[in-house]
Design a protein around this motif. Structure first.
Motif, short mmCIF file in Angstrom:
data_model
loop_
_atom_site.label_atom_id
_atom_site.label_comp_id
_atom_site.label_asym_id
_atom_site.label_seq_id
_atom_site.Cartn_x
_atom_site.Cartn_y
_atom_site.Cartn_z
N ALA A 176 16.86 -0.16 2.82
CA ALA A 176 16.95 -1.26 3.77
C ALA A 176 15.93 -2.34 3.44
O ALA A 176 14.97 -2.12 2.69
CB ALA A 176 16.72 -0.73 5.20
N SER A 177 16.14 -3.49 4.04
CA SER A 177 15.17 -4.58 3.99
C SER A 177 14.19 -4.37 5.13
O SER A 177 14.59 -4.27 6.30
CB SER A 177 15.88 -5.93 4.13
OG SER A 177 14.93 -6.97 4.28
N ILE A 178 12.89 -4.30 4.83
CA ILE A 178 11.89 -3.90 5.81
C ILE A 178 10.88 -5.03 6.04
O ILE A 178 10.36 -5.61 5.08
CB ILE A 178 11.15 -2.63 5.36
CG1 ILE A 178 12.13 -1.45 5.28
CG2 ILE A 178 10.00 -2.29 6.30
CD1 ILE A 178 11.53 -0.19 4.71
N THR A 179 10.64 -5.32 7.30
CA THR A 179 9.52 -6.19 7.69
C THR A 179 8.45 -5.30 8.29
O THR A 179 8.71 -4.54 9.22
CB THR A 179 9.96 -7.26 8.71
OG1 THR A 179 11.00 -8.06 8.13
CG2 THR A 179 8.79 -8.16 9.08
N LEU A 180 7.26 -5.39 7.74
CA LEU A 180 6.16 -4.53 8.16
C LEU A 180 5.32 -5.26 9.21
O LEU A 180 4.86 -6.38 8.99
CB LEU A 180 5.29 -4.17 6.95
CG LEU A 180 3.99 -3.40 7.21
CD1 LEU A 180 4.27 -2.06 7.86
CD2 LEU A 180 3.21 -3.22 5.92
N TYR A 181 5.14 -4.61 10.36
CA TYR A 181 4.33 -5.18 11.44
C TYR A 181 3.03 -4.40 11.57
O TYR A 181 3.04 -3.17 11.69
CB TYR A 181 5.11 -5.16 12.76
CG TYR A 181 6.18 -6.23 12.81
CD1 TYR A 181 5.89 -7.50 13.29
CD2 TYR A 181 7.45 -5.98 12.30
CE1 TYR A 181 6.86 -8.50 13.30
CE2 TYR A 181 8.43 -6.98 12.31
CZ TYR A 181 8.12 -8.23 12.81
OH TYR A 181 9.08 -9.22 12.80
N VAL A 182 1.91 -5.14 11.53
CA VAL A 182 0.58 -4.52 11.57
C VAL A 182 -0.23 -5.16 12.69
O VAL A 182 0.14 -6.20 13.25
CB VAL A 182 -0.15 -4.68 10.22
CG1 VAL A 182 0.66 -4.04 9.09
CG2 VAL A 182 -0.42 -6.16 9.92
N GLU A 183 -1.34 -4.52 13.03
CA GLU A 183 -2.22 -5.05 14.07
C GLU A 183 -2.63 -6.49 13.74
O GLU A 183 -2.88 -6.83 12.58
CB GLU A 183 -3.48 -4.18 14.20
CG GLU A 183 -3.22 -2.80 14.78
CD GLU A 183 -2.91 -2.83 16.27
OE1 GLU A 183 -3.50 -3.65 16.98
OE2 GLU A 183 -2.07 -2.01 16.71
N ASP A 184 -2.72 -7.31 14.76
CA ASP A 184 -3.13 -8.70 14.57
C ASP A 184 -4.49 -8.76 13.88
O ASP A 184 -5.44 -8.05 14.27
CB ASP A 184 -3.23 -9.42 15.92
CG ASP A 184 -1.87 -9.63 16.56
OD1 ASP A 184 -0.89 -9.02 16.09
OD2 ASP A 184 -1.79 -10.41 17.52
N GLY A 185 -4.58 -9.58 12.85
CA GLY A 185 -5.84 -9.76 12.13
C GLY A 185 -6.07 -8.77 11.01
O GLY A 185 -7.00 -8.95 10.22
N LEU A 186 -5.25 -7.73 10.91
CA LEU A 186 -5.45 -6.75 9.84
C LEU A 186 -4.91 -7.29 8.52
O LEU A 186 -3.80 -7.81 8.46
CB LEU A 186 -4.76 -5.42 10.18
CG LEU A 186 -4.98 -4.29 9.19
CD1 LEU A 186 -5.19 -2.97 9.93
CD2 LEU A 186 -3.82 -4.13 8.21
N ARG A 187 -5.68 -7.14 7.47
CA ARG A 187 -5.27 -7.57 6.14
C ARG A 187 -5.06 -6.34 5.26
O ARG A 187 -6.03 -5.68 4.86
CB ARG A 187 -6.33 -8.49 5.51
CG ARG A 187 -5.93 -9.04 4.15
CD ARG A 187 -6.93 -10.04 3.64
NE ARG A 187 -8.24 -9.45 3.39
CZ ARG A 187 -9.23 -10.07 2.76
NH1 ARG A 187 -9.07 -11.32 2.37
NH2 ARG A 187 -10.38 -9.46 2.58
N PRO A 188 -3.82 -5.95 4.98
CA PRO A 188 -3.58 -4.74 4.19
C PRO A 188 -4.29 -4.79 2.85
O PRO A 188 -4.32 -5.84 2.18
CB PRO A 188 -2.06 -4.72 4.04
CG PRO A 188 -1.55 -5.50 5.20
CD PRO A 188 -2.56 -6.58 5.42
#
Length: 478
Positions: free
Chosen positions: A32-44
């Protein structure tokens, strides 16, 4: 092509689920095509995430979903503050929940009291849900005491109410979910992990500076009051009467609420126990390979499935586990089960003596453990079961992979981009000849990446380059 919203901690968020998702995502991305949602301000810190997925702050999920609805939303929930934004998004938009811990009590205490200051609401909810016993436990928790009874009040009802389906890694969790919310769609998905490399024991000990002939016991992961340290140390004290060379390694971070060093000192084992603190992945794998016997003990349980345990089993190490929760679902012969009762220390001692005296038994247990993980806990299998469940719940029909291989190879060293950048900085400055395969360089690069340093932080990397050059110069000058 199906569009998925995937809400999860990723590194450097302090959660084991960060590693879990970074290992699973390249396999889910096959479907699938995935959009990753992370905590605001987090830089992977993993550069491959931004190379292959769009990454968005979790606070934008509502707006994004309204503008162009996703085919499914996956929320990862665990019992730590790293899931705060995810929990709030779930309260607004229902979705599929991957429930890593059945007990979310400690998370809810953090959310309601520490974050929102809703002490009276916490008290009221504990009484409403769990009666007088819940009210009593709430008062203890508010005073900074964390009784074992807190694990009997899961506080996960709000999550289940907003879930359109639940994925879990153990029958233990699914049975309890079903008891709380009958009729909710659920599925068992064995946790997938990369099969660890088989590192020769002697080579690992040489790199770590550990004695080759000693009997080494080791535990891995975050050390807290529930990891059964005191029973294990009492067993070590008795074991040293038989094997004076026995040594115990505690590899991982220490909870600020637990004085592990004080426990070691009180039992007179200061010279027999090493507390390493956090170590990067490459050193972690060496410590696993160096251990003769691994201990993965915990009681009471929040219903978690231990990724660190699967990594130990996958590395072929003979391992002792507590006979509780999901650990009782391990097949016979894969790990030694220790009851968390008055016989606990005696059982640990007996198993350690057996495995130390019978290397053939230890080898057979280790081989069975590795074969089990290779057969039942693959990342490919986990991703396939995710998609089969989504297809069933969402009514998609058959979902077929769009490519034959994962988006990247998770068995490669995960921080190699940062590692190579450090090496390039060193080379450009002509300050040192430390090779890319240097254990020192790998260890430092891994630690930097886990702290959130990336290729863009040139000032930090140049400082590290100079420090490494000074270390090499000092070592060469003897």
């Amino acid at each position: 092509m199906k569009r998925l919203a995937y809400a999860s901690p990723v590194n450097p968020a302090p959660s084991g689920i960060s590693d879990y998702s970074e290992e699973l995502l390249p396999y889910l991305g096959v479907y699938a095509s995935i959009t990753l949602y992370v905590e605001d301000g987090l830089r992977p810190t993993n550069p491959r995430l931004s190379q292959h997925f769009e990454i968005r702050p979790i606070s934008r999920l509502d707006r994004d979903h309204r503008r162009r609805p996703f085919d499914a939303i996956i929320y990862h929930m665990g019992n730590s503050p790293a899931h705060l934004g995810i929990w709030r998004a779930l309260q607004r938009i229902p979705g599929i929940v991957v429930l890593h811990d059945f007990v979310l009590h400690h998370f809810m205490l953090q959310e309601m009291v520490a974050v929102r200051g809703q002490i009276d609401l916490y008290r009221a909810e504990m009484r409403r849900r769990y009666g007088d016993e819940g009210a009593h436990i709430a008062e203890l928790m508010l005073r900074g005491r964390f009784p074992n009874a807190a694990f009997d009040v899961p506080f996960c009802e709000d999550v289940l109410e907003r879930a359109t389906g639940v994925l879990a890694h153990s029958r233990y969790v699914l049975d309890r979910v079903t008891a709380l919310k009958p009729g909710l769609a659920t599925a068992l998905v064995p946790m997938g992990v990369p099969l660890p490399p088989l590192i020769p024991r002697n080579e690992a000990r040489e790199r770590l500076g550990l004695p080759q002939d000693a009997l080494i016991l080791a535990s891995f992961g975050h050390v807290n009051p529930y990891k059964r340290l005191e029973p294990a140390l009492r067993s070590l004290r008795d074991l040293r009467v038989i094997r004076p060379d026995a040594h115990y390694l505690l590899v991982g971070s220490i909870s600020p609420n637990y004085d592990a060093q004080g426990v070691v000192e009180r039992l007179g084992l200061t010279e027999s126990v090493t507390i390493t603190g956090y170590v990067p992945r490459s050193a972690f794998e060496d410590y696993v390979a160096a251990a003769d016997i691994c201990l993965n003990l915990r009681h009471p349980t929040a219903g978690e499935t231990s990724a660190s345990l699967l990594r130990l089993l996958g590395a072929g190490r003979p391992t002792l586990v507590t006979a509780t929760g999901s650990f009782t679902e391990l097949p016979p012969g894969v790990a030694a089960q220790v009851d968390p009762d008055s016989s606990e220390s005696d059982l640990i001692l007996a198993y350690c003596c057996l495995l130390a005296e019978r290397p053939d038994v230890a080898a057979a247990m280790g081989a069975a453990a590795r074969a089990y993980v290779a057969r039942c806990h693959t990342l490919e299998g986990a991703a396939q079961k995710y998609m089969e469940f989504l297809a069933r719940v969402c009514g998609w029909g058959d979902v077929r992979p769009m490519r034959e291989t994962p988006l990247w190879n998770v068995e490669e060293w995960r921080d190699d981009d940062t590692h190579l950048h450090i090496v390039n900085v060193l080379s450009d400055a002509r300050q040192t000849s430390v090779p890319p395969s240097s254990p020192l360089t790998r260890t430092v690069a891994g630690a930097l990446a886990d702290l959130g340093v990336t290729q863009d932080d040139r000032g930090v990397l140049e400082f590290v380059a100079r420090a490494l050059a000074e270390i090499e110069q000092w070592a060469n000058n003897g």
